[in-house]
Design an enzyme around this catalytic site. Structure first.
Site, PDB file in Angstrom:
ATOM      1  N   CYS A  11       0.505  -1.164   0.261  1.00 22.78           N
ATOM      2  CA  CYS A  11       0.002  -0.073   0.087  1.00 22.78           C
ATOM      3  C   CYS A  11       0.900   0.973  -0.134  1.00 22.78           C
ATOM      4  O   CYS A  11       2.884   1.192   0.230  1.00 22.78           O
ATOM      5  CB  CYS A  11      -1.094   0.216   1.153  1.00 22.78           C
ATOM      6  SG  CYS A  11      -0.189  -0.206   3.069  1.00 22.78           S
ATOM      7  N   CYS A  14       3.539   1.620   2.990  1.00 24.32           N
ATOM      8  CA  CYS A  14       4.790   0.670   2.798  1.00 24.32           C
ATOM      9  C   CYS A  14       5.596   1.081   1.701  1.00 24.32           C
ATOM     10  O   CYS A  14       7.036   1.192   1.962  1.00 24.32           O
ATOM     11  CB  CYS A  14       4.245  -0.598   2.022  1.00 24.32           C
ATOM     12  SG  CYS A  14       2.435  -1.338   2.931  1.00 24.32           S
TER      13      CYS A  14
END
Lengths: 78, 352
Positions: A11, A14
């Site tokens: 996502c 991250c």
């Protein structure tokens, strides 16, 4: 030689952590392998409840947030 | 003043107080700005731009110039406070608090913790696995996973800013109720076999220690996430308020009473169906919905729409699919959607 792992499914948070880690390594001339762990079964090998997680030399040092650059630098050097 | 302070307070204490001092200064500046917004908007519209009060354009422009800075100020101030509170919670602590709780009290606690525990929706999977591993019942886990997105902090602040504390409170209370009920129902249905098998095989390796945070850490983290959230939503807020301002200035009063009013029974389920695919625009939708309400839309319909927008989102369902079999996903969506529709009907009936 440092071994760094960024734990997260891919996502936005991250990815931002990975970018930041790479920048800190480049800025400080640190020799490190940076690996992304995206598979949940692998991620769950660490005691983690929220992503993104940051693992340095097989130790989980932060989870569920993106540490500031200065903090990452301090974690990498210790 | 600063001279006497320097003399009187020891250097150690002063370093401790510094974070509080900068927060206090920001609070004073914030209050001053907040109180200047309305006179400034009035002056800009009616004196600087020379628009007549009562004209369509004048009404729309004054509305826009007042609401944009007001909402953005409210968002930054209140998100900061909320994120400071959240630094006292963590998924690990929440899991420890929920461990060994029964159904019922466990669901209530899980829903409440869902509101204050910080986590992003992509963490839903590790959280789910970690909770299940710790022996927390499925229904209690679902109360947590429902409350967190249904009660969205940006939505809460915007409801407070545009509709007042009563509506914001209703949203909070109904979101908690929906999360508790959904978790209780799912717990009763014994759906454990619809969790993906690998989840039961993972042996999570214990919890991590809570970090020790100073107030300076808390403030700087809260400040960082405030900046992040405001940067993410400000454009939606501006566009939403612009559309809302247009509606406010140009659409006649009561124009929408027939379609979105409380006497149209199908408007609540229709609003929920429409709201599910609209995830990322929660910040932009509330100002539009606010303007619609002025024109005759019913509060229950509006709240149901909002909760469907923030609570049942396709991206999150796709993430949860990694650990839940399709049947369980379908049950979850159905239960939450029914609960949201019921809340909408209830408010329309009670508040008239």
């Amino acid at each position: 030689m440092l071994s760094i792992k960024v734990l997260g499914s891919g996502c936005a948070n991250c990815k931002r952590l990975e970018t930041r880690v790479r920048k800190v390594c480049a800025d400080n001339d640190l020799d490190a392998t940076i690996e992304k762990v995206t598979d949940y079964q692998d991620i769950m090998r660490w005691p983690i409840l929220s992503t993104p997680g940051l693992v340095i030399n097989e130790t989980l040092v932060s989870q569920g947030r993106i540490p500031a650059e200065a903090e990452i630098a301090r974690l990498l050097k210790s | 003043m600063s001279q006497t302070l320097k003399g009187a307070v020891s250097p150690v204490l002063r370093a401790d107080l510094r974070p509080f001092a900068s927060v206090a200064v920001s609070a004073v500046l914030w209050l001053a700005a907040y109180n200047l917004v309305q006179p400034l908007a009035q002056w800009l519209t009616y004196s600087a731009l020379r628009l007549g009060p009562g004209t369509h354009l004048g009404e729309a422009v004054a509305f826009f110039l007042y609401d944009v800075p007001k909402i953005l100020l409210l968002l930054s101030g209140m998100i900061f406070l909320i994120t400071v509170v959240r630094t006292f919670f963590s998924p690990e602590r929440t899991r420890a608090l929920l461990g060994g709780r029964r159904q019922g009290i466990g669901n209530v606690l899980a829903a409440a913790l869902g509101v204050v525990t910080p986590f992003c929706s992509c963490s839903a999977v590790p959280l789910f696995i970690g909770f299940v591993e710790a022996g927390i019942p499925l229904g209690v886990t679902f109360s947590f996973l429902t409350a967190a997105p249904v009660i969205n902090e940006v939505a809460l602040v915007m409801l407070f800013g545009l509709f007042g504390w009563r509506v914001a409170g209703l949203y909070l209370a109904s979101g908690l109720t929906i999360a508790i009920l959904a978790g209780l129902v799912i717990g009763r249905l014994n759906l454990e076999r619809h969790v993906e098998d690998f989840v039961w095989q993972i042996h999570a390796s214990g919890g991590t220690e809570m970090e020790k945070l100073t107030w300076a850490d808390r403030f700087s983290r809260a400040w960082a996430s405030t900046r992040e959230i405001v940067a993410k939503v400000w454009l939606y807020v501006v566009v939403g308020i612009a559309v809302g301002a247009g509606i406010h200035g140009y659409v006649p009063e009561q124009a929408l009473a027939n379609i979105l009013g409380k006497d149209t029974w199908w408007s609540v389920p229709a609003a929920v169906l429409l709201g599910v695919p609209l995830y990322s625009n929660a910040a932009g939708i509330i100002p539009v919905v606010h303007a619609l309400m002025e024109k005759g839309a019913a509060l229950g319909t509006v709240l149901a729409f909002m909760m469907a927008v923030v609570g049942l989102s396709l991206p999150e369902l796709i993430i949860l699919r990694r650990v839940l079999k399709p049947t369980l996903i379908a049950v979850f969506v159905t239960v939450v959607a029914i609960a949201i529709v019921a809340t909408g009907f209830l408010f329309n009936a009670v508040l008239g």
